[in-house]
Design a protein around this motif. Structure first.
Motif, short mmCIF file in Angstrom:
data_model
loop_
_atom_site.label_atom_id
_atom_site.label_comp_id
_atom_site.label_asym_id
_atom_site.label_seq_id
_atom_site.Cartn_x
_atom_site.Cartn_y
_atom_site.Cartn_z
N MET A 166 17.01 -21.92 6.89
CA MET A 166 15.90 -22.69 6.33
C MET A 166 14.97 -21.77 5.53
O MET A 166 14.41 -22.17 4.51
CB MET A 166 15.13 -23.39 7.44
CG MET A 166 14.20 -24.48 6.94
SD MET A 166 15.08 -25.75 6.00
CE MET A 166 13.77 -26.42 5.01
N ALA A 167 14.83 -20.52 5.98
CA ALA A 167 14.00 -19.57 5.25
C ALA A 167 14.57 -19.32 3.85
O ALA A 167 13.82 -19.23 2.87
CB ALA A 167 13.90 -18.26 6.03
N VAL A 168 15.89 -19.22 3.76
CA VAL A 168 16.54 -19.03 2.46
C VAL A 168 16.26 -20.24 1.56
O VAL A 168 15.93 -20.10 0.38
CB VAL A 168 18.06 -18.83 2.63
CG1 VAL A 168 18.77 -18.84 1.29
CG2 VAL A 168 18.34 -17.53 3.36
N THR A 169 16.37 -21.42 2.12
CA THR A 169 16.12 -22.65 1.36
C THR A 169 14.70 -22.68 0.81
O THR A 169 14.48 -22.95 -0.38
CB THR A 169 16.35 -23.88 2.24
OG1 THR A 169 17.69 -23.87 2.74
CG2 THR A 169 16.13 -25.16 1.46
N LEU A 170 13.72 -22.39 1.65
CA LEU A 170 12.32 -22.45 1.23
C LEU A 170 12.02 -21.45 0.13
O LEU A 170 11.36 -21.78 -0.86
CB LEU A 170 11.41 -22.20 2.44
CG LEU A 170 11.45 -23.24 3.56
CD1 LEU A 170 10.56 -22.79 4.71
CD2 LEU A 170 11.04 -24.61 3.06
N LEU A 171 12.51 -20.23 0.28
CA LEU A 171 12.24 -19.20 -0.72
C LEU A 171 12.87 -19.55 -2.07
O LEU A 171 12.24 -19.44 -3.13
CB LEU A 171 12.76 -17.86 -0.23
CG LEU A 171 12.54 -16.67 -1.17
CD1 LEU A 171 11.06 -16.45 -1.44
CD2 LEU A 171 13.17 -15.41 -0.60
N LEU A 172 14.13 -20.01 -2.04
CA LEU A 172 14.82 -20.32 -3.29
C LEU A 172 14.25 -21.56 -3.95
O LEU A 172 14.12 -21.62 -5.18
CB LEU A 172 16.32 -20.47 -3.04
CG LEU A 172 17.05 -19.19 -2.63
CD1 LEU A 172 18.54 -19.47 -2.40
CD2 LEU A 172 16.87 -18.11 -3.68
N TRP A 173 13.89 -22.58 -3.17
CA TRP A 173 13.28 -23.77 -3.76
C TRP A 173 11.92 -23.44 -4.38
O TRP A 173 11.57 -23.97 -5.43
CB TRP A 173 13.14 -24.87 -2.71
CG TRP A 173 14.41 -25.64 -2.51
CD1 TRP A 173 15.59 -25.48 -3.18
CD2 TRP A 173 14.63 -26.69 -1.57
NE1 TRP A 173 16.54 -26.36 -2.71
CE2 TRP A 173 15.98 -27.12 -1.72
CE3 TRP A 173 13.85 -27.30 -0.60
CZ2 TRP A 173 16.54 -28.14 -0.95
CZ3 TRP A 173 14.40 -28.31 0.18
CH2 TRP A 173 15.73 -28.73 0.00
N ALA A 174 11.16 -22.57 -3.73
CA ALA A 174 9.87 -22.17 -4.30
C ALA A 174 10.07 -21.44 -5.62
O ALA A 174 9.34 -21.66 -6.59
CB ALA A 174 9.11 -21.29 -3.31
N SER A 175 11.07 -20.56 -5.68
CA SER A 175 11.33 -19.84 -6.92
C SER A 175 11.76 -20.78 -8.04
O SER A 175 11.53 -20.49 -9.22
CB SER A 175 12.41 -18.78 -6.70
OG SER A 175 13.70 -19.35 -6.54
N ALA A 176 12.37 -21.92 -7.68
CA ALA A 176 12.81 -22.87 -8.71
C ALA A 176 11.63 -23.46 -9.46
O ALA A 176 11.70 -23.65 -10.69
CB ALA A 176 13.63 -24.00 -8.06
N PHE A 177 10.52 -23.74 -8.77
CA PHE A 177 9.34 -24.27 -9.45
C PHE A 177 8.85 -23.32 -10.52
O PHE A 177 8.46 -23.72 -11.62
CB PHE A 177 8.22 -24.54 -8.44
CG PHE A 177 8.44 -25.77 -7.60
CD1 PHE A 177 8.08 -27.02 -8.07
CD2 PHE A 177 9.02 -25.69 -6.34
CE1 PHE A 177 8.28 -28.16 -7.31
CE2 PHE A 177 9.23 -26.82 -5.57
CZ PHE A 177 8.86 -28.07 -6.05
#
Length: 285
Positions: free
Chosen positions: A1-12
Motif C-alpha cells: 500500500m505504501a508503494v501505491t500511495l507514493l506512486l499515485w501521489a507522484s502521478a498528480f
C-alpha cells in the motif's frame, strides 16, 4: 500500500507537469496504452484466468469510469488547478466508497461514519471556495476533480467483487484496455504528441503508464483483494500531502491557504469515520 500511495501521489505531479504541453485526451490514451502493454507482459507470462460473462458489466464499469473518464477528468482538472489541490479534491472518493459500500458491499453504517462524511464534504467545499475567491481560481477545474473522485469511487466498488473471483493482474489489465478504448477518440492528438514532443515528454508519459498505473494499480488490487474497500480507501487521504510535498519540491507550487484548511477537514472526516461505537459492558454480561 505504501508503494501505491507514493506512486499515485507522484502521478498528480507528473500530470500537472505534462499538462502544459500534452492535451488531456492524448495524455490519458498514451498512459493507458503503455500500461496495457506493461500489464499484458505480466498477464501472459503465467496461466491466465479469464472473466465469466457475469464479470463483464463490473469490468466495463471499472474500465470506463476509473480508467477512462477518471483520467480524462483529472488531466483536464490539473491544467486548471495545482497538483496538491487536485489530489485533495479527489480524496472525497473514499467518502463516497464508504457510503456506497454499506449498500453494495454490506459494510456497516455507523453514526461516526455519517459525521465523518459530512466533515469531509465540508472540506471539499472549503477547497472549492479557496479557488473561486482568488485570481488563480478555476471552478471548472475543481468540479472536474470532483468528477474524477466520483468515478474513482465507482471503480473501487466495481473492482472489489471482481477481485474475489479473478486475479488482480487480469482485472487491472482488462480495465486498462477498456479505459484505452474510451480514450481512442484522442488518438490523433496522441500521434501529434509523439511526433512533435521532446524525448523527456515521452519518458514522462511512459513513467505514468508503467509506475502510477501498471505497478501502482497492481499493488492496489493485491491489497484490495485482502481488505475491506471502505477501510482501505481511507488510507489514500495521505496522497494529497505526499503530492503537495512533491509538487512544492519539483514544480514550486504551494496551494492557496484555504486548501490546507479544507484538506484538514477531509482528514478529520476520515478519522471520524474510523471511530468505533462504544460497547456497553453490561450488554456483554
Amino acid at each position: 500500500m505504501a508503494v501505491t500511495l507514493l506512486l499515485w501521489a507522484s502521478a498528480f505531479v507528473a500530470i500537472r507537469h505534462l499538462g502544459r504541453d500534452v492535451p488531456p485526451g492524448a495524455l490519458s490514451l498514451g498512459r493507458l496504452l503503455v500500461a496495457s502493454v506493461a500489464l499484458g507482459v505480466l498477464v501472459f507470462r503465467r496461466p491466465r484466468t479469464w472473466p465469466a460473462r457475469r464479470d463483464w458489466p463490473l469490468l466495463l464499469l471499472c474500465g470506463v469510469g476509473w480508467f477512462g473518464i477518471y483520467n480524462l477528468a483529472l488531466n483536464e482538472a490539473e491544467r486548471r488547478i495545482d497538483a496538491g489541490t487536485s489530489a485533495l479534491i479527489v480524496q472525497i472518493g473514499p467518502i463516497i466508497v464508504a457510503l456506497l459500500a454499506t449498500v453494495f458491499l454490506g459494510e456497516k453504517m455507523t453514526r461516526w461514519l455519517l459525521i465523518g462524511m459530512a466533515v469531509g464534504f465540508a472540506g471539499v467545499v472549503v477547497i472549492a471556495r479557496g479557488f473561486s475567491s482568488g485570481d488563480s481560481g478555476d471552478m471548472v477545474g475543481v468540479w472536474l476533480a470532483v468528477l474524477a473522485a466520483v468515478t474513482y469511487a465507482v471503480g473501487v466498488l466495481a473492482q472489489k467483487p471482481l477481485l474475489g473471483r479473478l486475479p488482480g493482474p487480469e482485472v487491472t489489465w482488462l480495465a486498462c484496455i477498456i479505459g484505452a478504448v474510451v480514450c481512442l477518440p484522442w488518438s490523433g492528438e496522441l500521434v501529434t504528441v509523439v511526433r512533435d514532443s521532446e524525448p523527456s515528454t515521452l519518458w514522462w508519459i511512459a513513467y505514468l503508464g508503467i509506475f502510477p498505473t501498471a505497478i501502482a494499480f497492481s499493488t492496489w488490487a493485491y491489497v484490495l483483494a485482502r481488505s475491506d474497500a471502505g477501510t482501505l480507501t481511507l488510507t489514500t487521504f495521505l496522497v494529497p500531502f505526499i503530492a503537495t510535498l512533491i509538487a512544492w519540491a519539483l514544480l514550486f507550487e504551494v496551494p492557496p491557504p484555504l486548501t490546507f484548511v479544507g484538506g484538514a477537514l477531509c482528514i478529520a472526516g476520515v478519522l471520524l469515520t474510523r471511530r468505533k461505537p462504544r460497547v456497553d459492558p453490561t450488554a456483554e454480561e
